[in-house]
Write a protein that holds these residues in place. Sequence first.
Motif, PDB file in Angstrom:
ATOM      1  N   ALA A  56      29.438  35.768 -22.236  1.00 27.10           N
ATOM      2  CA  ALA A  56      30.322  36.359 -23.568  1.00 27.10           C
ATOM      3  C   ALA A  56      30.240  37.755 -24.321  1.00 27.10           C
ATOM      4  N   ALA A  57      29.426  38.546 -23.961  1.00 22.26           N
ATOM      5  CA  ALA A  57      30.093  40.710 -23.792  1.00 22.26           C
ATOM      6  C   ALA A  57      31.030  41.196 -22.568  1.00 22.26           C
ATOM      7  N   GLY A  58      31.318  39.966 -21.850  1.00 21.29           N
ATOM      8  CA  GLY A  58      32.792  40.130 -21.082  1.00 21.29           C
ATOM      9  C   GLY A  58      31.737  40.896 -19.747  1.00 21.29           C
ATOM     10  N   LEU A  59      30.298  41.081 -19.352  1.00 25.00           N
ATOM     11  CA  LEU A  59      29.603  41.016 -18.375  1.00 25.00           C
ATOM     12  C   LEU A  59      30.185  40.540 -17.129  1.00 25.00           C
ATOM     13  N   ASP A  60      29.659  40.781 -15.723  1.00 26.95           N
ATOM     14  CA  ASP A  60      29.418  40.126 -14.521  1.00 26.95           C
ATOM     15  C   ASP A  60      27.717  39.674 -14.238  1.00 26.95           C
ATOM     16  N   VAL A  61      27.648  38.873 -15.008  1.00 24.59           N
ATOM     17  CA  VAL A  61      26.253  38.185 -14.425  1.00 24.59           C
ATOM     18  C   VAL A  61      26.265  37.091 -13.439  1.00 24.59           C
ATOM     19  N   VAL A  62      24.730  37.513 -12.798  1.00 26.34           N
ATOM     20  CA  VAL A  62      23.992  36.858 -12.026  1.00 26.34           C
ATOM     21  C   VAL A  62      22.136  36.454 -11.911  1.00 26.34           C
ATOM     22  N   ALA A  63      22.586  35.168 -11.910  1.00 27.78           N
ATOM     23  CA  ALA A  63      20.482  35.255 -12.948  1.00 27.78           C
ATOM     24  C   ALA A  63      19.810  34.339 -11.577  1.00 27.78           C
ATOM     25  N   VAL A  64      18.646  35.322 -11.818  1.00 26.35           N
ATOM     26  CA  VAL A  64      17.639  34.731 -10.774  1.00 26.35           C
ATOM     27  C   VAL A  64      16.721  34.419 -11.709  1.00 26.35           C
TER      28      VAL A  64
END
Length: 172
Positions: A56-64
Amino acid sequence: MHLHPLAEGFADVADDYERGRPGYPAAAIAAFGLPAGARVADVGAVTGKLTRALLAAGLDVVAVEPLDGMRARLVAELPGVEALAGTAEALPLSDASVDAIAVGDAFHWFDSALAAPELARVIRPGGVLAICGNTQEGPPPERSGRSSPTSTRASRRRPCSARAGVRSSATC
């Protein structure tokens, strides 16, 4: 993949976790000081509560996330999000591949002696380790007979003193 024995007890409670745990407010994510588009690894992502706020903050996320059931619920909640099997002590990420690592209510499960150099390995120079946690306000619900609100505290930390270029810690 080596997990704390107690963590393995959470393998089959993804639905309960998703229903019962609070999310993270935008203000906590803003405190990380990351620009939109920054690459962030959500380590110990569980069902994606912190992942949602990061996205939602516009970040590029990879979940581990090490637990298959939790990771499956995360993917069900957030289709299209990159979700990888892994632990803080053995991240499935390349060296200097993320601008930040975010951890929400999972840091206490990490083996700090093994996790600190591993976290530092994947954070780019000048990057951030952001540790968030929801805390109960007031007496525990079982004592008061009512639910208590939660608050979120976010901290930016250096993952390892040996890692040059990682920003100094700050608490918000």
